[in-house]
Scaffold this motif. Structure first.
Motif, mmCIF file in Angstrom:
data_model
loop_
_atom_site.group_PDB
_atom_site.id
_atom_site.type_symbol
_atom_site.label_atom_id
_atom_site.label_comp_id
_atom_site.label_asym_id
_atom_site.label_seq_id
_atom_site.Cartn_x
_atom_site.Cartn_y
_atom_site.Cartn_z
ATOM 1 N N ILE A 157 35.637 -13.960 24.009
ATOM 2 C CA ILE A 157 34.449 -14.618 23.224
ATOM 3 C C ILE A 157 34.654 -13.869 21.921
ATOM 4 N N THR A 158 34.783 -14.828 20.578
ATOM 5 C CA THR A 158 35.091 -14.270 19.426
ATOM 6 C C THR A 158 33.523 -14.296 18.581
ATOM 7 N N ASP A 159 33.534 -13.459 17.589
ATOM 8 C CA ASP A 159 32.332 -13.654 16.656
ATOM 9 C C ASP A 159 32.001 -15.231 16.300
ATOM 10 N N ARG A 160 33.240 -15.837 16.085
ATOM 11 C CA ARG A 160 32.876 -17.040 15.637
ATOM 12 C C ARG A 160 32.628 -18.155 16.933
ATOM 13 N N GLU A 161 32.994 -18.018 18.106
ATOM 14 C CA GLU A 161 32.749 -18.524 19.167
ATOM 15 C C GLU A 161 31.201 -18.290 19.566
ATOM 16 N N TRP A 162 30.831 -16.850 19.415
ATOM 17 C CA TRP A 162 29.292 -16.616 19.882
ATOM 18 C C TRP A 162 28.588 -17.359 18.736
ATOM 19 N N GLN A 163 28.899 -17.364 17.440
ATOM 20 C CA GLN A 163 27.853 -17.715 16.634
ATOM 21 C C GLN A 163 27.714 -19.400 16.880
ATOM 22 N N ARG A 164 28.640 -19.991 16.847
ATOM 23 C CA ARG A 164 28.970 -21.465 16.652
ATOM 24 C C ARG A 164 28.687 -22.091 17.950
ATOM 25 N N ARG A 165 28.938 -21.532 19.034
ATOM 26 C CA ARG A 165 28.583 -22.386 20.384
ATOM 27 C C ARG A 165 27.984 -21.811 21.297
ATOM 28 N N LEU A 166 28.039 -20.426 21.719
ATOM 29 C CA LEU A 166 27.410 -19.907 22.761
ATOM 30 C C LEU A 166 26.096 -19.471 22.449
ATOM 31 N N LYS A 167 25.752 -18.850 21.263
ATOM 32 C CA LYS A 167 24.476 -18.504 20.848
ATOM 33 C C LYS A 167 23.282 -19.511 20.830
ATOM 34 N N PRO A 168 23.854 -20.806 20.160
ATOM 35 C CA PRO A 168 22.955 -21.936 20.191
ATOM 36 C C PRO A 168 22.792 -22.349 21.600
ATOM 37 N N LEU A 169 23.651 -22.440 22.636
ATOM 38 C CA LEU A 169 23.602 -22.667 23.942
ATOM 39 C C LEU A 169 22.386 -21.680 24.453
ATOM 40 N N VAL A 170 22.654 -20.424 24.192
ATOM 41 C CA VAL A 170 21.688 -19.389 24.925
ATOM 42 C C VAL A 170 20.351 -19.624 24.391
ATOM 43 N N ARG A 171 20.271 -19.935 23.118
ATOM 44 C CA ARG A 171 18.792 -20.125 22.452
ATOM 45 C C ARG A 171 18.272 -21.488 23.075
ATOM 46 N N ASP A 172 18.908 -22.584 23.261
ATOM 47 C CA ASP A 172 18.604 -23.801 23.888
ATOM 48 C C ASP A 172 18.007 -23.333 25.322
ATOM 49 N N LEU A 173 18.831 -22.719 26.046
ATOM 50 C CA LEU A 173 18.568 -22.190 27.530
ATOM 51 C C LEU A 173 17.201 -21.586 27.540
ATOM 52 N N GLU A 174 16.941 -20.547 26.670
ATOM 53 C CA GLU A 174 15.925 -19.841 26.458
ATOM 54 C C GLU A 174 14.671 -20.646 26.154
ATOM 55 N N ALA A 175 14.777 -21.694 25.446
ATOM 56 C CA ALA A 175 13.782 -22.467 25.221
ATOM 57 C C ALA A 175 13.217 -23.328 26.246
ATOM 58 N N GLU A 176 14.068 -23.755 27.169
ATOM 59 C CA GLU A 176 13.725 -24.573 28.191
ATOM 60 C C GLU A 176 12.642 -23.976 29.103
ATOM 61 N N ALA A 177 11.857 -24.794 29.616
ATOM 62 C CA ALA A 177 10.800 -24.350 30.837
ATOM 63 C C ALA A 177 11.465 -23.757 31.690
ATOM 64 N N PRO A 178 11.123 -22.786 32.538
ATOM 65 C CA PRO A 178 11.534 -22.350 33.742
ATOM 66 C C PRO A 178 11.591 -23.454 34.792
ATOM 67 N N ALA A 179 12.383 -23.379 35.534
ATOM 68 C CA ALA A 179 12.467 -23.976 36.740
ATOM 69 C C ALA A 179 11.208 -23.990 37.678
ATOM 70 N N GLU A 180 10.673 -25.180 38.280
ATOM 71 C CA GLU A 180 9.811 -24.852 39.268
ATOM 72 C C GLU A 180 10.299 -24.385 40.319
ATOM 73 N N PRO A 181 9.858 -23.526 41.138
ATOM 74 C CA PRO A 181 10.237 -22.932 42.396
ATOM 75 C C PRO A 181 10.085 -24.132 43.588
ATOM 76 N N ALA A 182 11.142 -24.289 44.440
ATOM 77 C CA ALA A 182 11.287 -25.298 45.398
ATOM 78 C C ALA A 182 9.977 -24.992 46.438
ATOM 79 N N SER A 183 9.382 -26.145 46.923
ATOM 80 C CA SER A 183 8.155 -25.941 47.860
ATOM 81 C C SER A 183 8.819 -26.487 49.056
#
Length: 183
Positions: A157-183
């Motif tokens: 992982i390079t700085d460029r890869e982190w800033q451009r691709r991975l960090k936005p993905l991590v932010r998007d995943l953090e913004a997702e609602a947590p998955a509901e536990p299976a019943s």
């Protein structure tokens, strides 16, 4: 006869050129994984002296996490390491999976270079990396809050890869609602 002898090398050169140009267009970072959308595999890891761990997939639930496969023998892992340290400083949860090392070599490497890992475990047999489908080190998997593999990054992982691709993905995943536990 002489014309026929000249045509063969031209055809051979043309075929090599086509394959070479095709190879240049392949993105080596974007390798698919059969694990995408599945729970991170449950793996058994050994402890690395003086470092928290090993870990299991239950620790991944509730937060976006990264699982980074590395080794003290891996030159590209050393190249990637300062980026991982900065990512950890930004609050990214990174779990380390040391591959094909001894506990002493892995601990010495972390002592020397610092540890970005929330927890770290050692795979001396290669079974854990096989479960993840790892093809080489370094390799990083991004897991969502439910512990499901959402992305696979092959190579350092390079700085460029982190800033451009991975960090936005991590932010998007953090913004997702947590998955509901299976019943």
């Amino acid at each position: 006869m002489n014309k026929q002898l000249l045509i063969f090398p031209l055809i051979a050169f043309g075929m090599v050129a086509v394959f070479a140009f095709r190879g240049l267009s392949i993105n080596g970072q974007a390798m698919p994984s059969v694990l995408i959308g599945l729970d991170a595999p449950a793996v058994e890891l050994d402890k690395i002296p003086r470092y928290p761990g090993p870990f299991d997939p239950s620790e991944f639930e509730g937060e976006v996490t990264l699982v980074n496969v590395w080794g003290s023998w891996c030159v590209y892992c050393l190249y990637e390491h300062p980026v991982l340290l900065r990512m950890a400083e930004e609050g990214v949860q990174i779990y380390g999976l040391a591959w094909n090392d001894t506990p002493e070599a892995a601990a010495k490497w972390l002592d020397q270079h610092g540890s970005p890992f929330t927890a770290v475990g050692l795979d001396q047999t290669g079974r854990a990396v096989a479960e993840f489908g790892v093809t080489g080190a370094p390799e990083t998997f991004i897991l969502d809050k439910a512990g499901k593999v959402r992305y696979r990054h092959v190579g350092p992982i390079t700085d460029r890869e982190w800033q451009r691709r991975l960090k936005p993905l991590v932010r998007d995943l953090e913004a997702e609602a947590p998955a509901e536990p299976a019943s």
